[in-house]
Design an enzyme around this catalytic site. Structure first.
Site, PDB file in Angstrom:
ATOM      1  N   ARG A 136       1.949   7.603   9.529  1.00 32.50           N
ATOM      2  CA  ARG A 136       2.703   7.591  10.793  1.00 32.50           C
ATOM      3  C   ARG A 136       3.107   8.982  11.254  1.00 32.50           C
ATOM      4  O   ARG A 136       3.568   9.149  12.390  1.00 32.50           O
ATOM      5  CB  ARG A 136       3.953   6.706  10.649  1.00 32.50           C
ATOM      6  CG  ARG A 136       3.654   5.274  10.252  1.00 32.50           C
ATOM      7  CD  ARG A 136       2.790   4.549  11.272  1.00 32.50           C
ATOM      8  NE  ARG A 136       2.480   3.183  10.837  1.00 32.50           N
ATOM      9  CZ  ARG A 136       1.860   2.290  11.601  1.00 32.50           C
ATOM     10  NH1 ARG A 136       1.463   2.600  12.820  1.00 32.50           N
ATOM     11  NH2 ARG A 136       1.601   1.085  11.131  1.00 32.50           N
ATOM     12  N   ASN A 176       9.716   3.012  -2.264  1.00 30.66           N
ATOM     13  CA  ASN A 176       9.545   3.968  -3.360  1.00 30.66           C
ATOM     14  C   ASN A 176       8.780   5.198  -2.853  1.00 30.66           C
ATOM     15  O   ASN A 176       8.226   5.177  -1.744  1.00 30.66           O
ATOM     16  CB  ASN A 176       8.912   3.294  -4.582  1.00 30.66           C
ATOM     17  CG  ASN A 176       7.479   2.866  -4.351  1.00 30.66           C
ATOM     18  OD1 ASN A 176       6.640   3.648  -3.917  1.00 30.66           O
ATOM     19  ND2 ASN A 176       7.194   1.590  -4.644  1.00 30.66           N
TER      20      ASN A 176
HETATM   21  C1  LIG Z   1      -2.294   5.073  14.120  1.00 28.49           C
HETATM   22  C2  LIG Z   1      -2.306   3.652  13.636  1.00 28.49           C
HETATM   23  C3  LIG Z   1      -2.828   2.671  14.447  1.00 28.49           C
HETATM   24  C4  LIG Z   1      -2.820   1.331  14.012  1.00 28.49           C
HETATM   25  N1  LIG Z   1      -3.332   0.368  14.836  1.00 28.49           N
HETATM   26  C5  LIG Z   1      -3.342  -0.924  14.429  1.00 28.49           C
HETATM   27  C6  LIG Z   1      -3.877  -1.967  15.261  1.00 28.49           C
HETATM   28  O1  LIG Z   1      -4.345  -1.721  16.352  1.00 28.49           O
HETATM   29  N2  LIG Z   1      -3.828  -3.238  14.812  1.00 28.49           N
HETATM   30  C7  LIG Z   1      -3.335  -3.551  13.570  1.00 28.49           C
HETATM   31  O2  LIG Z   1      -3.330  -4.728  13.193  1.00 28.49           O
HETATM   32  N3  LIG Z   1      -2.817  -2.599  12.771  1.00 28.49           N
HETATM   33  C8  LIG Z   1      -2.810  -1.307  13.165  1.00 28.49           C
HETATM   34  N4  LIG Z   1      -2.268  -0.341  12.347  1.00 28.49           N
HETATM   35  C9  LIG Z   1      -1.627  -0.759  11.088  1.00 28.49           C
HETATM   36  C10 LIG Z   1      -2.561  -0.531   9.892  1.00 28.49           C
HETATM   37  O3  LIG Z   1      -3.728  -1.312   9.995  1.00 28.49           O
HETATM   38  C11 LIG Z   1      -1.818  -0.866   8.587  1.00 28.49           C
HETATM   39  O4  LIG Z   1      -1.455  -2.241   8.595  1.00 28.49           O
HETATM   40  C12 LIG Z   1      -0.551  -0.076   8.390  1.00 28.49           C
HETATM   41  O5  LIG Z   1      -0.775   1.268   8.751  1.00 28.49           O
HETATM   42  C13 LIG Z   1      -0.112  -0.151   6.941  1.00 28.49           C
HETATM   43  O6  LIG Z   1      -1.060   0.525   6.144  1.00 28.49           O
HETATM   44  P1  LIG Z   1      -1.405   0.050   4.693  1.00 28.49           P
HETATM   45  O7  LIG Z   1      -1.941  -1.344   4.677  1.00 28.49           O
HETATM   46  O8  LIG Z   1      -2.283   1.120   4.092  1.00 28.49           O
HETATM   47  O9  LIG Z   1       0.033   0.139   4.013  1.00 28.49           O
HETATM   48  P2  LIG Z   1       0.699  -0.808   2.909  1.00 28.49           P
HETATM   49  O10 LIG Z   1       0.725  -2.204   3.350  1.00 28.49           O
HETATM   50  O11 LIG Z   1       2.012  -0.190   2.566  1.00 28.49           O
HETATM   51  O12 LIG Z   1      -0.250  -0.677   1.694  1.00 28.49           O
HETATM   52  C14 LIG Z   1      -0.389   0.569   1.007  1.00 28.49           C
HETATM   53  C15 LIG Z   1      -1.699   0.547   0.272  1.00 28.49           C
HETATM   54  O13 LIG Z   1      -1.632  -0.457  -0.744  1.00 28.49           O
HETATM   55  C16 LIG Z   1      -2.909  -1.083  -0.854  1.00 28.49           C
HETATM   56  N5  LIG Z   1      -2.729  -2.508  -0.474  1.00 28.49           N
HETATM   57  C17 LIG Z   1      -1.662  -3.061   0.149  1.00 28.49           C
HETATM   58  N6  LIG Z   1      -1.836  -4.367   0.304  1.00 28.49           N
HETATM   59  C18 LIG Z   1      -3.042  -4.654  -0.184  1.00 28.49           C
HETATM   60  C19 LIG Z   1      -3.805  -5.840  -0.261  1.00 28.49           C
HETATM   61  N7  LIG Z   1      -3.334  -6.996   0.184  1.00 28.49           N
HETATM   62  N8  LIG Z   1      -5.020  -5.783  -0.822  1.00 28.49           N
HETATM   63  C20 LIG Z   1      -5.516  -4.619  -1.293  1.00 28.49           C
HETATM   64  N9  LIG Z   1      -4.861  -3.430  -1.228  1.00 28.49           N
HETATM   65  C21 LIG Z   1      -3.645  -3.460  -0.687  1.00 28.49           C
HETATM   66  C22 LIG Z   1      -3.849  -0.360   0.085  1.00 28.49           C
HETATM   67  O14 LIG Z   1      -4.476   0.679  -0.603  1.00 28.49           O
HETATM   68  C23 LIG Z   1      -2.902   0.196   1.124  1.00 28.49           C
HETATM   69  O15 LIG Z   1      -3.412   1.323   1.813  1.00 28.49           O
HETATM   70  C24 LIG Z   1      -2.296   0.992  12.746  1.00 28.49           C
HETATM   71  C25 LIG Z   1      -1.787   2.012  11.918  1.00 28.49           C
HETATM   72  C26 LIG Z   1      -1.788   3.327  12.343  1.00 28.49           C
HETATM   73  C27 LIG Z   1      -1.229   4.396  11.424  1.00 28.49           C
END
Ligand SMILES: Cc1cc2nc3c(=O)[nH]c(=O)nc-3n(C[C@H](O)[C@H](O)[C@H](O)COP(=O)(O)OP(=O)(O)OC[C@H]3O[C@@H](n4cnc5c(N)ncnc54)[C@H](O)[C@@H]3O)c2cc1C
Length: 265
Positions: free
Chosen positions: A215, A204
């Site tokens: 990203r 969405n």
């Molecule tokens: C440059 C970069 C480097 C990274 N390096 C690493 C790394 O080294 N190791 C690693 O493991 N990951 C890494 N990541 C991944 C990062 O930790 C996130 O898992 C990924 O970017 C998804 O982000 P998100 O959880 O905000 O997104 P989504 O899962 O789409 O969630 C969106 C938003 O919804 C809310 N949300 C979602 N699920 C929950 C929940 N269960 N509880 C509460 N709120 C929730 C939060 O506000 C979240 O920001 C990296 C990401 C980036 C961009």
């Protein structure tokens, strides 16, 4: 000869559309004025879906805000993100590496995924994605090292498949298909992250905005950053009201970044 890929291909498969007859019926049943001009957003129905959902909360059809752009910008500025979840776009993405999709599928909220299976599909002639930093150094030692490693892993994959097909005891499996799956799921262990994959991703607008913000930032991996920016370019054309606040900038290393005016709605 292995096929090496540099760029993702992105196919927009699904996008939102409005049933204007139903909206007219709703407004009529609720004794509200006919479909307001403000809901009409050119050829793009995405903004209208957001306006309908937001106005339903207050039953404010036909009132306030001068036009749909003003209406959507106000929601973006206030961070009223939940109404942006009613609008979905689905893409099939090919020509990307398994390392990219491993990062992509970390995006949970608001996304659905269907990915080519390495257990079901034979990978012996899969292409590979050259990481952008190596593609920039084409015909150098780094590219040679990468290609040699890939050739070796393909050879090992094929040898493992042959060996397992000869030796895995048939009695362990109900069907030949189960056995073949077991062979491939074991052999894939040695496939590199650079192996090409294909994935269908539906998200969405709130989710896509968050994905592009994370990203498309300078600290993201080059391959997924290129994908995020290419997706942004498609979405900004499809739904300029919903993605028009992103700016794309060039970095000195030749890559691009994307930054929204309205962060994490
Ligand atoms: C440059 C970069 C480097 C990274 N390096 C690493 C790394 O080294 N190791 C690693 O493991 N990951 C890494 N990541 C991944 C990062 O930790 C996130 O898992 C990924 O970017 C998804 O982000 P998100 O959880 O905000 O997104 P989504 O899962 O789409 O969630 C969106 C938003 O919804 C809310 N949300 C979602 N699920 C929950 C929940 N269960 N509880 C509460 N709120 C929730 C939060 O506000 C979240 O920001 C990296 C990401 C980036 C961009």
């Amino acid at each position: 000869m292995k096929k090496y890929l540099n760029d993702p291909k992105i196919y927009l498969i699904s996008k939102p559309s409005v049933n204007w007859e139903s909206i007219a019926a709703l407004l009529n049943d609720e004794e509200l004025p006919p479909v307001p001009e403000s809901i009409r957003a050119g050829n793009d129905d995405s903004g209208s879906i957001i306006e309908v959902s937001a106005r339903l909360c207050y039953m404010s059809f036909g009132r306030g805000r001068k036009d749909i752009e003003d209406f959507v910008n106000n929601l973006l500025a206030k961070g009223d993100g939940s109404v942006f979840e009613h609008v979905n776009y689905g893409f099939v993405i090919t020509g990307v590496s398994r390392s990219l999709t491993h990062e992509l599928v970390r995006h949970r909220a608001g996304f659905a995924y269907s990915q080519r299976s390495q257990r079901f599909v034979d990978e012996s002639s899969s292409p590979f994605v050259i990481p952008p930093a190596i593609a920039k150094n084409a015909n150098t030692k780094s590219e040679k090292i990468l290609r040699e490693a890939i050739e070796n892993s393909t050879e090992a994959y094929n040898s493992l498949v042959i060996e397992l097909e000869k030796t895995l005891p048939e009695k362990l499996f109900e069907t030949q298909w189960d056995r073949r799956k077991a062979v491939r799921q074991a052999a894939r262990a040695i496939l590199p992250n650079a192996t090409e994959t294909k994935i269908f991703v539906t998200g969405n607008v709130r989710a896509w905005r968050h994905f592009i913000e994370q990203r498309g930032a300078g600290y993201a991996d080059w391959e997924i950053r290129k994908l995020a920016i290419n997706i942004l370019n498609i979405l900004a054309k499809e739904a300029p009201l919903l993605f028009g606040d992103f700016t794309i900038n060039d970095l000195p290393d030749g890559t691009k970044t994307a930054k929204p005016k309205y962060s994490k709605i």
